[in-house]
Motif scaffolding. Structure first.
Motif, short mmCIF file in Angstrom:
data_model
loop_
_atom_site.label_atom_id
_atom_site.label_comp_id
_atom_site.label_asym_id
_atom_site.label_seq_id
_atom_site.Cartn_x
_atom_site.Cartn_y
_atom_site.Cartn_z
N GLN A 119 133.25 -8.79 59.26
CA GLN A 119 134.11 -8.92 60.43
C GLN A 119 133.82 -10.18 61.24
OE1 GLN A 119 136.72 -6.79 60.94
NE2 GLN A 119 136.06 -6.08 58.93
N ASP A 120 132.81 -10.93 60.84
CA ASP A 120 132.43 -12.13 61.60
C ASP A 120 133.12 -13.40 61.11
OD1 ASP A 120 131.17 -12.67 59.22
OD2 ASP A 120 129.14 -12.67 60.04
N GLY A 121 134.02 -13.26 60.14
CA GLY A 121 134.74 -14.42 59.63
C GLY A 121 133.97 -15.23 58.61
N SER A 122 132.77 -14.78 58.24
CA SER A 122 131.97 -15.53 57.27
C SER A 122 132.63 -15.47 55.89
CB SER A 122 130.55 -14.98 57.20
OG SER A 122 130.56 -13.65 56.76
N ARG A 123 132.35 -16.49 55.13
CA ARG A 123 132.89 -16.56 53.76
C ARG A 123 131.74 -16.39 52.78
NH1 ARG A 123 137.36 -21.37 53.78
NH2 ARG A 123 138.49 -20.63 55.60
N SER A 124 131.80 -15.34 52.02
CA SER A 124 130.70 -15.10 51.08
C SER A 124 131.21 -14.63 49.72
CB SER A 124 129.73 -14.08 51.68
OG SER A 124 130.41 -12.91 52.05
N GLY A 125 132.46 -14.96 49.42
CA GLY A 125 132.98 -14.65 48.10
C GLY A 125 132.37 -15.56 47.05
N ARG A 126 132.39 -15.13 45.81
CA ARG A 126 131.81 -15.91 44.71
C ARG A 126 132.65 -15.73 43.44
NH1 ARG A 126 126.66 -13.30 46.52
NH2 ARG A 126 126.96 -11.80 44.88
N VAL A 127 132.48 -16.67 42.54
CA VAL A 127 132.94 -16.50 41.17
C VAL A 127 131.67 -16.39 40.33
CG1 VAL A 127 134.17 -17.51 39.23
CG2 VAL A 127 135.05 -17.81 41.55
N VAL A 128 131.54 -15.29 39.62
CA VAL A 128 130.37 -14.99 38.81
C VAL A 128 130.79 -15.03 37.35
CG1 VAL A 128 128.58 -13.25 38.36
CG2 VAL A 128 129.52 -13.49 40.67
N THR A 129 129.90 -15.48 36.47
CA THR A 129 130.22 -15.50 35.04
C THR A 129 129.22 -14.65 34.27
OG1 THR A 129 128.92 -17.50 34.62
CG2 THR A 129 131.26 -17.79 35.15
N VAL A 130 129.73 -14.02 33.22
CA VAL A 130 128.94 -13.17 32.33
C VAL A 130 129.46 -13.42 30.92
CG1 VAL A 130 128.36 -10.78 31.73
CG2 VAL A 130 128.71 -11.41 34.13
N GLU A 131 128.58 -13.51 29.94
CA GLU A 131 129.04 -13.63 28.55
C GLU A 131 129.52 -12.27 28.05
OE1 GLU A 131 129.69 -16.28 26.40
OE2 GLU A 131 129.56 -17.18 28.39
N ALA A 132 130.66 -12.27 27.41
CA ALA A 132 131.29 -11.04 26.92
C ALA A 132 131.18 -10.97 25.39
CB ALA A 132 132.74 -11.01 27.36
N PRO A 133 131.28 -9.78 24.82
CA PRO A 133 131.14 -9.62 23.38
C PRO A 133 132.38 -10.00 22.56
CG PRO A 133 131.43 -7.49 24.39
CD PRO A 133 131.33 -8.49 25.51
N ALA A 134 133.52 -10.15 23.20
CA ALA A 134 134.75 -10.46 22.47
C ALA A 134 135.56 -11.48 23.28
CB ALA A 134 135.57 -9.21 22.21
N ARG A 135 136.33 -12.29 22.58
CA ARG A 135 137.09 -13.37 23.23
C ARG A 135 138.36 -12.85 23.89
NH1 ARG A 135 141.44 -14.58 20.40
NH2 ARG A 135 141.53 -13.93 18.24
N ALA A 136 138.94 -13.71 24.70
CA ALA A 136 140.19 -13.41 25.41
C ALA A 136 141.36 -13.35 24.44
CB ALA A 136 140.45 -14.48 26.45
N VAL A 137 142.29 -12.45 24.75
CA VAL A 137 143.60 -12.39 24.08
C VAL A 137 144.63 -11.94 25.09
CG1 VAL A 137 142.69 -11.89 21.77
CG2 VAL A 137 143.35 -10.01 23.30
N GLY A 138 145.89 -12.05 24.76
CA GLY A 138 146.96 -11.55 25.61
C GLY A 138 147.18 -12.41 26.84
N TYR A 139 147.85 -11.82 27.79
CA TYR A 139 148.21 -12.50 29.02
C TYR A 139 147.85 -11.62 30.19
CZ TYR A 139 151.01 -14.69 25.45
OH TYR A 139 151.41 -15.30 24.31
N PRO A 140 147.14 -11.98 31.20
CA PRO A 140 146.65 -13.33 31.41
C PRO A 140 145.52 -13.65 30.46
CG PRO A 140 145.82 -11.91 33.16
CD PRO A 140 146.70 -11.11 32.26
#
Length: 140
Positions: A119-140
């Motif tokens: 509620q104080d207006g601070s910005r603390s969002g992040r983008v985090v990465t993790v290795e996955a066991p299978a690759r992307a397909v489809g959309y998105p």
């Protein structure tokens, strides 16, 4: 074309353009539809019942699984059709969206932020990465 959702959020389309999967956050489920040749939807069904999950953003992988971000659960969960949990990755903040990408398509990118929001207006969002066991397909 379709209604009566319980807080619809993430959407994903299978690589063959044959199925639309919708994350229903308050319904605790992933709902699927067949995509008709004219773009219409048919054969509404529960793709995965998630009694302990609140799916938000979603993405598909080459093993036919769905990753879903879960804000209150502070996690991303990989499930197969029917609801079997294949993997869970926990975070110290709410997970809002996820997508597979990177050079090999196996990096899971997750947007996280405090929940409930500060509620104080601070910005603390992040983008985090993790290795996955299978690759992307489809959309998105």
């Amino acid at each position: 074309m379709a209604g009566d959702f319980e807080f619809p959020n993430g959407l994903a389309v299978t690589p063959d353009n044959g199925t639309l999967i919708v994350a229903e956050s308050y319904g605790n489920r992933l709902t699927a539809f067949d995509i008709l040749p004219d773009g219409g939807l048919a054969n509404r069904r529960v793709w995965a019942d998630l009694p302990d999950g609140f799916p938000d953003g979603i993405c598909l992988d080459a093993d036919g699984a769905v990753w879903y971000a879960d804000v209150p659960g502070q996690r991303c969960v990989r499930v197969r059709e029917g609801g079997e949990v294949l993997q869970t990755v926990g975070f110290d903040q709410g997970a809002f969206a996820c997508v597979l990408g990177g050079p090999e398509g196996t990096t899971l990118f997750v947007t996280t932020a405090p929940w409930p929001p500060a509620q104080d207006g601070s910005r603390s969002g992040r983008v985090v990465t993790v290795e996955a066991p299978a690759r992307a397909v489809g959309y998105p």
